[in-house]
Design a protein around this motif. Structure first.
Motif: not given
Ligand code: SAM
Length: 221
Positions: A60-63, A85-92, A107-111, A113-115, A214-218
């Motif tokens: 449920h997230v996007t590049i 520092l990147e918050v939300g690594t997602g695709s990389g 870079t930090i990711e909360r999911i 398997p994706l991380q 997509v939302p920043l989740l805590g």
């Molecule tokens: N920078 C990414 C890229 O280049 O693909 C964009 C990814 S997407 C728009 C945002 C990402 O932020 C998602 O992978 C989501 O899981 C992650 N995210 C949301 N809340 C977060 C948190 N509290 N800590 C770390 N990652 C978080």
């Protein structure tokens, strides 16, 4: 990182598209022209890899849209050697753009398997980003202070921990304070904001354009 020449024509066209939309920083444009975005996507989206659109990457997230990546990166003012520092690594993809520009990337990711998948991918491509699983809202204090922090998910409030992990300005060497780039607002839409640290307890803030992330989740999953 060895440049992947496949899709070079599409990458050059993508650079033109984001330039027409207002991105002028030559280092950002050069990085978009080099990073193989198709490798950060599932094969099903290969034919759309160089369109200027956000695409699903599972969970449920996007590049992010390339324009958005370039916009946030331009606001950071990245110089070689900067600690970012990147918050939300997602695709990389965003992390790869920052690495191409010579930044030291954290870079930090909360999911989980994706991380794990993205950390492997970045390593296999030769990008030396330091990747971590966790909640990026708290930042990464042991790796700070940072010259720049980029949040790639929409925040309802501004995380105090991130503001405090920005580097202080140093007038002796004419170095400006660190910058936090963060989309802030309700889930439906956010305003891009830039905070620049100006002192121990002070930050200059700028309100910029509207986006939808997509939302920043805590918490983590
Ligand atoms: N920078 C990414 C890229 O280049 O693909 C964009 C990814 S997407 C728009 C945002 C990402 O932020 C998602 O992978 C989501 O899981 C992650 N995210 C949301 N809340 C977060 C948190 N509290 N800590 C770390 N990652 C978080």
């Amino acid at each position: 990182m060895k440049t992947d020449r496949r899709f070079q024509r599409q990458r050059d066209q993508l650079v033109e598209v984001i330039q027409e939309k207002g991105i002028t920083d030559p280092d950002v444009l050069a990085a978009v022209g080099r990073v193989p975005r198709h490798i950060f996507l599932d094969n099903a989206f290969l034919h759309r890899a160089y369109e200027d659109v956000a695409l699903p990457i599972g969970h449920h997230v996007t590049i992010s849209q390339p324009f958005t990546v370039a916009y946030q990166t331009s606001l950071l003012g990245v110089k070689p050697g900067h600690r970012i520092l990147e918050v939300g690594t997602g695709s990389g993809y965003q992390a790869a753009i920052l690495c191409e520009m010579g930044a030291q990337v954290f870079t930090i990711e909360r999911i989980k398997p994706l991380q794990a998948r993205t950390a492997r991918l970045l390593r296999s491509l030769g990008y030396r980003a330091v990747c971590r699983f966790g909640d990026g809202v708290q930042g990464w204090p042991s790796m700070g202070p940072f010259d720049g922090i980029v949040v790639t998910a929409g925040a309802e409030t501004i995380p105090e921990d991130l503001l405090r992990q920005l580097r202080l300005p140093d007038p002796d060497i004419m170095r400006a304070g660190g910058r936090l780039i963060i989309p802030v607002g309700p889930r439906s839409h956010q305003r891009m904001m830039r905070f620049t640290r100006s002192g121990e307890n002070s930050w200059d803030d700028e309100e910029l354009d509207d986006f939808r992330f997509v939302p920043l989740l805590g918490d983590t999953e």
